[in-house]
Structures are given as C-alpha cells and as structure tokens.
Scaffold this active site. Structure first.
Site, short mmCIF file in Angstrom:
data_model
loop_
_atom_site.label_atom_id
_atom_site.label_comp_id
_atom_site.label_asym_id
_atom_site.label_seq_id
_atom_site.Cartn_x
_atom_site.Cartn_y
_atom_site.Cartn_z
CB ILE A 57 13.63 -11.68 -3.08
CG1 ILE A 57 14.20 -12.00 -4.27
CG2 ILE A 57 13.20 -9.92 -2.74
CD1 ILE A 57 13.44 -11.08 -5.44
NE ARG B 95 2.80 -6.57 -0.04
CZ ARG B 95 2.66 -5.77 0.78
NH1 ARG B 95 1.97 -4.56 0.49
NH2 ARG B 95 3.25 -5.77 1.94
CE1 TYR C 67 -8.25 1.31 -8.09
CE2 TYR C 67 -7.87 2.08 -10.33
CZ TYR C 67 -8.62 2.01 -9.27
OH TYR C 67 -9.74 2.89 -9.15
CE1 TYR D 63 6.69 -10.35 -4.91
CE2 TYR D 63 6.83 -8.01 -5.00
CZ TYR D 63 6.43 -9.02 -4.33
OH TYR D 63 6.30 -8.95 -2.99
CE LYS E 207 9.43 -10.97 -3.31
NZ LYS E 207 9.56 -9.64 -2.94
CB THR F 39 6.47 -4.34 -1.55
OG1 THR F 39 6.08 -4.90 -2.99
CG2 THR F 39 5.45 -4.04 -0.76
CB THR F 40 10.70 -4.65 1.86
OG1 THR F 40 9.95 -5.72 1.87
CG2 THR F 40 10.97 -4.66 3.48
#
Length: 290
Positions: free
Chosen positions: A202, A137, A106, A132, A160, A43-44
């Site tokens: 992370i 999110r 989604y 993750y 994560k 994402t980062t």
C-alpha cells in the site's frame, strides 16, 4: 486476495474543499497506469482532518469511479470502535471491496484490547478487513500472536505492515495458515518485504509514479527479484523524498507537478521547504516523470 501496487490515494483539495474533478482524474490515471488497487481516505488521504461527510463522499466517489475495475480498500479505521464500525458499514454500503483499519492511537490498548477492537468491527460488518499495523503512528503494535488470533476470524483478510520489521512476514506465516494478504506499508522496504512472503504494497510513491511502482510489484510477483531490485534502486530517492517532511505534503507537491491537482494540504501539515521541493523535482526528473 489483494496484491500488487495499491495506492494510498491522496485527497485533492481546492481552496479548502474537496476537489472532485481532480479526484476523478487521479482515479482514471491510476487505472490506466496499472495500479492494482486503491485505498481512499487512509493516512495519505488525510483522514484525520477530513470531516465525516468528506470521508464518506470520497469513498462513494472512488467506488463509483473505479466501477469494479480494480479493488477499493476503503480507509475506515479509528481508535473508537463505534466510529470504525460506522465508517465500515458506510464503505460496505458504498460498494467498497474491503476496509483498512488502524487502531489504538491515543487510548493505547493492550493486545487483548486490540483483538476485541478488531473483532467488534469484524462482527458488525461483512466485508474483508485489512489490519493496519503502524506502531510509529499508533503507538501500539499488533504482535504476531495477536494478528494470528485475528486471522482466525473469517473476514480478517490481511495486514498492512508498517512496522519496518522485515522478520514480521516470516514470523506471521508460521502462525497463519489460511490465505492471507501480507502487504507492506513502506515503499522503501517493499521488495524486501515481498521476499519474506509479502504480495504487495500500500504505496505512497504510487501517487507519483504508479506505473513504475506497479512494475516493481509485478516483477516480485513473478519472482524476478534481480529486475525488481534494479528498479527499486532507481525509485529509492523518490521513496525517501516522499517522507522528507510530514506526509502527504511530498506526494501532493509531486502530483501537482504532474498537473493533476493542487499541492494543498490541511493543517497541521505544512507546505514543503524549498530544499525538499528541489529534492522531489530532482528525483522525479531522474525517473523521467517530468
């Protein structure tokens, strides 16, 4: 086993294009500074707004640049398991050590759907997979029982955890008995997470202060909790500033102050306000990073 400070690496841009020279400088700097592992195109790394070709190119470059010196855990997640498998196979062919997978956003599957999503990726590839779990999110939450069920698969190697629930590693360790990597996905709670059985983070802040973030992890892994807490106390203002506005704008601005790349992000992430810029500069100066 993956452990320590694993940077969620930014993807540098110059005039809208991938800046490969800046990426190379960043990778080398992280290794010099003691970062224990690298996650490209998470994402980062702005994975939602990279093209397919850019995503693959970043993974290939990072693996080549690292050259086996530290682990590379390539971002390969998607809410579409077909795409997740494609990215995972590419990362495997490129030479990544493992892949990181978010799922569920989604389309919002139930726990059975999440299990079968990750199992489909697992069964189609041969590298370790880090799950993750980030409900803020992804909307959905990989519950401890589901993670334990996934951990029965041989290549599901860790999690994560960005749930913010510090009871999670305690609960999950009751259910998962094999060697497993518990990695925090939140810089601010990383020390507390490791007390609960975590072995690393992370990290977004590692983009800016890799040596300090790695030292926090080294201290926790050595059981030096008081020293880790004292260093984390100093880092908290920077951790908080990184997320004062949508990420990775904060991390990219901070790295631009260090001279490694531009602060350019892709829409819909916007440039920072002056107030947040000042806050980040002040936090960096307090840590003698500038």
């Amino acid at each position: 086993m993956f452990k320590g400070s694993i940077v969620a690496l930014i993807t540098p841009f110059r005039q809208g294009k991938l800046d490969e020279e800046a990426l190379a400088r960043l990778v080398e700097w992280h290794i010099e500074q003691g970062t224990h592992g690298i996650v490209p195109v998470g994402t980062t790394g702005e994975s939602p707004t990279l093209t397919h070709d850019e995503h693959c190119r970043v993974v290939e470059l990072v693996v080549k640049l690292v050259a086996g010196r530290i682990p590379v855990i390539a971002g390969a997640g998607s809410n579409n398991p077909v795409e997740a498998i494609e990215y995972t196979r590419h990362a495997e062919q490129a030479g990544a050590d493992a892949t990181l997978h978010v799922a569920g956003y989604y389309n919002r599957p139930n726990q059975e759907g999440l299990y079968h999503h990750f199992k489909a990726v697992h069964d189609a590839t041969s590298k370790p997979i880090i799950v993750y779990n980030i409900p803020p999110r992804a909307i959905v939450d990989v519950q401890p029982a589901t993670l334990a069920r996934l951990a029965e698969l041989p290549r599901i190697a860790g999690v994560k955890d960005a749930t913010g629930d510090l009871a999670r590693p305690w609960t999950e360790r009751q259910l998962i008995k094999k060697p497993f990597a518990w990695l925090s996905g939140e810089d601010a709670t990383a020390v507390a997470y490791n007390i609960g059985g975590g072995q690393g983070c992370i990290s977004v802040t590692a983009n800016v202060a890799p040596k300090l973030v790695a030292e926090v992890q080294n201290l926790t892994l050595a059981g030096q909790w008081q020293a880790a807490r004292e260093l984390q106390d100093k880092l908290i203002p920077l951790h908080q500033a990184m997320f004062a506005e949508p990420s990775p704008a904060g991390a990219k601005y901070a790295v631009s102050l260090l001279g490694f790349c531009s602060e350019e992000c892709r829409l819909p992430v916007m440039p920072l306000s002056e107030a947040t810029r000042t806050r980040i500069r002040d936090a960096m100066q307090a840590l003698n990073l500038l």
